[in-house]
Enzyme design. Structure first.
Site, PDB file in Angstrom:
ATOM      1  N   GLY A   1     -12.908  56.303  13.823  1.00 45.99           N
ATOM      2  CA  GLY A   1     -11.805  56.195  12.869  1.00 45.99           C
ATOM      3  C   GLY A   1     -10.570  55.684  13.583  1.00 45.99           C
TER       4      GLY A   1
ATOM      5  N   SER B   1       4.604  57.042  -4.525  1.00 38.60           N
ATOM      6  CA  SER B   1       5.131  57.974  -3.527  1.00 38.60           C
ATOM      7  C   SER B   1       5.890  59.129  -4.157  1.00 38.60           C
ATOM      8  CB  SER B   1       6.074  57.256  -2.573  1.00 38.60           C
ATOM      9  OG  SER B   1       6.774  58.208  -1.815  1.00 38.60           O
TER      10      SER B   1
ATOM     11  N   GLY C   1      -6.672  58.465  14.788  1.00 33.70           N
ATOM     12  CA  GLY C   1      -7.634  57.826  15.682  1.00 33.70           C
ATOM     13  C   GLY C   1      -7.011  56.746  16.547  1.00 33.70           C
TER      14      GLY C   1
ATOM     15  N   ARG D   1      -0.718  70.801   1.318  1.00 29.84           N
ATOM     16  CA  ARG D   1       0.074  70.049   2.286  1.00 29.84           C
ATOM     17  C   ARG D   1       1.387  69.603   1.665  1.00 29.84           C
ATOM     18  NH1 ARG D   1       1.004  64.979   3.291  1.00 29.84           N
ATOM     19  NH2 ARG D   1      -0.690  64.042   2.070  1.00 29.84           N
TER      20      ARG D   1
ATOM     21  N   ARG E   1       3.659  69.926  -4.231  1.00 31.08           N
ATOM     22  CA  ARG E   1       2.717  69.114  -4.996  1.00 31.08           C
ATOM     23  C   ARG E   1       1.809  69.919  -5.908  1.00 31.08           C
ATOM     24  NH1 ARG E   1       1.026  64.835  -0.224  1.00 31.08           N
ATOM     25  NH2 ARG E   1       2.985  63.703  -0.342  1.00 31.08           N
TER      26      ARG E   1
END
Lengths: 257, 638
Positions: free
Chosen positions: B42, B286, B47, B437, B332
């Protein structure tokens, strides 16, 4: 909506390719071009055929994977990526041709999938600032004028899709190369390596077999990120300086990095 | 019960843990680093940054990605920004505050020590990115600009217009290409990991398929790092890239790595609503839009006026009404659930009735077009490109969509999984976000892992590794054969249906019953339905072509086969977590207002699953979470 498609089919790089005719019907005008191809592919599979291979990933216009030549124009009629081209952009019943991006430096892997690794190698040749990871200076000790940042950002948004290459009558990748040079060279962090960057990236560009820029401007007309051809001028400016530096270096006055 | 979960958290006060670890870990000398090879799978933010950093230290790095270039990993699509506690705005922000916000935002299901380290490293990420030439937005005086994001009361988010992920990823990608140029790293593009090679209990390499030629081969290394992202594509329609997949982490799980909190998946509140069945993917807008956009629905279900003609008194600004202090900036999970509630009440807008307005009218009036264009110009353009409607004239329509998986491979403090020598970073691990998150935290975690944590913990592992990897060990050949057999099985089903058809049906099951809300019966029936669909898949799948060529149907089918198994584990995990926490809202456990009710006595744990064999129920283990720095309280954003 209904469409008649002429799609380029080619089993692999070595094999010859050709157009194949397909019809798709009942397509929602809100479907994207790639979703229309998905509908077609499901039908092809159900009918026992081989689906059309094409690159796509984010479907938001930012990863740069999709690379279709639609009716002879890279990404199609609207100067957006292939994935952001919608069927509402075409008249009902339209006949549309679909091909891979065409350039001798981009060999076809299969159908509409091409190998764009030359672009990675151009970045390898200097498209970075030579820092490794670890503690770095506090950024606000080195202010950047907002207009310089904006200018850098206007070039940095390149998605590396290669539409500029596919559009250029010379097959040049100078818009791509210039965008990276303009991004890094317009920031103070990128200044120390500016000449080596310009020189190294142009040399690699030429080695990959891309053609030179003769200001047709086709690249900026198709660039989905609307990157201006001015970046090529900026690249040339630094490239010329780089050549002078090299000349001086040969006389022993300045040692190139 | 063979799996042992030792998080190996250093002793001492939380603020000193990372430093004491750094001071005491084992080192590999610069001349010896070239003897070690590290595989990174990745090339997203985690990564690419890890690969570039380790190559820069002198290790030989082989980075794998299925895309045609490392630059195309899906981190590229992250829009809003990245958090860091610089406190340039002089608001009293601190490491402690970012730590508390993240722990609280994650609804007290994350590990304190990891989150503290993340907050502590946040500022260094900005420094690193700026040094690489990432063009963060600047104020007039040339200083870095910041803005605020959901779930917090300070402006600590750094951004590059609405393309922060793209710019940060290009920074990491360029750093990686620099190492390729230097001969320290090699990028294996168009290669997909199909399995992990484990020798005597240690990860020693991977098996990957060359997607261009179909060749399946083994690659040996001294350790393996998985940075393969999340698994929200299990829902079919998600904000993830079409090719994002769980195969690498799922194969690692089946080779013995613990899988933590699989049911923790985040449904992002601000996405463009679905418009039809043909749709292959949802597009995120966003979260930063919630800074200036006001979210509302009509008060009356039979409203038929254009949104711009609906007067103030007939608009229900439900987030501002219900959460006066955070308003449109609630986390969220709260925003998503409230959107679902108003739409369930019949107040939703748009052709499907599954949508709410995100309105910029007031912000444009107050702050002027220029300011709003500077902040969101490209997002507005993107919205208009996709929907054909202009947010300058009419409110955006948004609806929640699966976006991010907090769950993933279990890792210890050193980001190592339960298989020695196998590390997991970024979204692929479970570590720092608990049950939910916060915005602008994903990129922070990926880059903290990749630039600053993993390179040191890998060093610690390699320094202690006293055996060399033998590429001729039979395990390599056996793993290749197993992968080939699997491909043969997929090719040989001989049915009539394309893999995408099954994927769509799996997604529907998961979205309905393991999505924004869950309840026990629904989850149990989902497991039944997933099994049935899986059987159908294995009897009616058609993969055209051969395995020895570029075959996108085969790629899809292989990923989907793993999704079926993962989906079942997600549901099982959601049943076991008999509480509500963050994104995981069990209908049985909520307040009258629909807020999550946690059970800290029984469920302040990480649920870690251990594979026991095909068609056997996996074992469930628990890592108990202790909260010494922040007292767990019911989250309140009112």
């Amino acid at each position: 909506m209904n469409f008649k498609l002429r799609v380029w089919r080619q089993p692999s790089e070595g094999n010859e390719g050709g157009f194949e005719a397909h019809e798709v019907s009942g397509v929602d005008p809100e479907a994207s071009f790639l979703e229309m191809l998905d509908i077609l592919n499901e039908k092809i599979v159900a009918d026992g055929g081989d689906p059309i291979a094409y690159d796509r990933d984010c479907m938001e216009g930012v990863c740069g994977s999709c690379s279709l030549l639609i009716d002879g124009i890279p990404h199609g009629p609207r100067q957006v990526t292939s994935c952001q081209t919608f069927m509402r952009d075409f008249p009902d019943g339209a006949e549309i041709s679909v091909e891979p991006f065409r350039n001798s430096a981009f060999p076809v892997i299969r159908d509409l999938v091409v190998d764009r690794s030359p672009l990675d190698r151009i970045i390898e040749a200097g498209g970075y600032i030579s820092v490794t990871s670890g503690p770095q200076p506090e950024p606000n000790t080195n202010p950047v004028r907002p207009e310089d940042q904006e200018h850098a950002m206007d070039a940095a948004i390149c998605i590396g899709c290669g539409a500029c290459v596919a559009a250029c009558p010379n097959g040049s990748a100078m818009l791509f190369t210039g965008a990276k040079v303009a991004h890094l060279n317009s920031l103070p962090q990128g200044d120390p390596e500016r000449f080596d960057r310009a020189h190294g990236m142009v040399a690699q560009h030429d080695e990959e077999g891309f053609g030179g820029c003769t200001n047709f401007g086709e690249c900026q007309a198709v660039c989905p990120q609307e990157i201006s051809i001015k970046v090529i001028g900026e690249l040339y400016h630094d490239y010329r300086q780089a050549m002078l530096h090299r000349l001086r270096a040969r006389r022993g006055a300045v040692k190139p990095q | 019960m063979s799996m042992k979960l030792d998080a190996r958290i250093p002793d001492g006060p939380v603020e000193g843990k990372w430093h004491s670890w750094l001071d005491s870990h084992r080192l590999v000398g610069p001349r010896n680093r070239g003897d070690y090879e590290v595989i990174v799978v990745g090339t997203g933010l985690a990564g690419a940054s890890a690969a570039a950093t380790m190559a820069g230290m002198g290790y030989r790095v082989k980075a794998f990605c299925f895309q045609d270039s490392a630059r195309r990993a899906h981190s590229i699509a992250a829009q809003g920004g990245i958090n860091a506690t610089k406190d340039y705005a002089n608001e009293g922000d601190s490491v402690h505050r970012l730590f508390v916000d993240t722990i609280k935002g994650g609804d007290f299901r994350a590990r304190e020590a990891n989150v503290w380290r993340l907050a502590e490293l946040s500022t260094g990420i900005i420094d690193q990115a700026v040094a690489q030439g990432v063009p963060f937005n600047r104020e007039y005086g040339g200083m870095l600009a910041t803005r605020s994001f959901g779930g917090v009361l300070v402006e600590r988010t750094f951004y590059c217009r609405g393309q922060t992920g793209q710019q940060l990823l290009l920074g990491a990608y360029q750093a990686l290409q620099m190492q390729v140029h230097a001969g320290q790293a090699e990028v294996m593009s168009r290669h997909e990991m199909l399995d992990l090679v484990v020798v005597d209990g240690r990860a020693r390499g991977i098996v990957a398929r060359n997607l261009t030629t179909g060749e399946i081969s083994a690659h040996a290394a001294d350790c393996v790092v998985l940075a393969t992202g999340g698994y929200c594509n299990v829902y079919y329609l998600s904000t993830n890239a079409k090719n994002s997949n769980a195969t690498a982490i799922w194969r690692a799980y089946k080779r013995g790595a613990g899988f933590a909190n699989p049911c923790f998946t985040q449904i992002h509140p601000t996405c463009i609503p679905q418009s039809g069945d043909y749709q292959s993917k949802l597009t995120l807008m966003s979260e930063s839009l919630r800074n200036d956009g006001r979210i509302w629905v009509p008060r009356n279900a039979d409203e038929d006026r254009e949104p711009s003609e609906i007067p103030e008194e007939d608009r229900l600004y439900y987030l501002e009404e219900r959460y006066p202090s955070y308003g449109n900036l609630v986390p969220r999970d709260v925003a998503s659930r409230q959107a679902k509630i108003v739409c369930d009440d019949g107040l939703g807008v748009g052709p499907t009735g599954r949508g709410v307005y995100l309105d910029f009218r007031d912000a444009i009036e107050e702050k002027g077009e220029e300011t709003i264009a500077g902040r969101y110009g490209n997002l507005f353009a993107m919205y208009e490109r996709i929907t054909g409607e202009s947010p300058w004239k009419t409110p955006m329509r948004i609806y929640p969509a699966p976006h991010y998986s907090m769950g993933g491979l279990w890792v210890d403090y050193g980001l190592q999984t339960t298989i020695p020598g196998l590390f997991a970073i970024g979204e692929a691990n479970f570590s720092d976000h608990g049950a939910n998150r916060l915005g602008a935290s994903a990129m922070m975690q990926c880059l903290a892992d990749g630039y600053f944590i993993l390179p040191h913990t890998v060093t610690d592992y390699l320094a202690d590794l006293d055996t060399e990897t033998d590429p001729n060990d039979p395990a390599f050949r056996e793993t290749v054969l197993a992968a080939e057999e699997r491909v043969g099985k997929l090719m040989g089903v001989g049915g009539t249906t394309a893999p995408s058809v099954f994927h769509r049906r799996l997604g529907q099951i998961m979205l309905d019953r393991c999505g924004i809300t869950r309840e026990k019966e629904g989850l149990e029936s989902a497991i039944e339905d997933i099994r049935e669909l899986r059987e159908e898949f294995w009897s009616d799948l058609r993969v055209p072509g051969t395995g020895e060529e570029l075959n996108q149907s085969l790629e899809l089918a292989g990923r989907l086969a793993d999704y079926f198994e993962l989906a079942e584990l997600m549901c099982a995990d959601a049943i076991e977590r008999d509480e509500s926490a963050g994104c995981h809202l069990r209908e049985e456990h909520q307040t009258e207002e629909g807020e999550a009710v946690r059970d800290d006595k029984l469920h302040a744990t990480v649920q870690v699953w251990e594979h026991r064999g095909e068609d056997e129920r996996p074992d469930l283990h628990h890592e108990h979470l202790s909260f010494d720095e922040v007292e767990p309280t019911a989250r309140s954003y009112k």
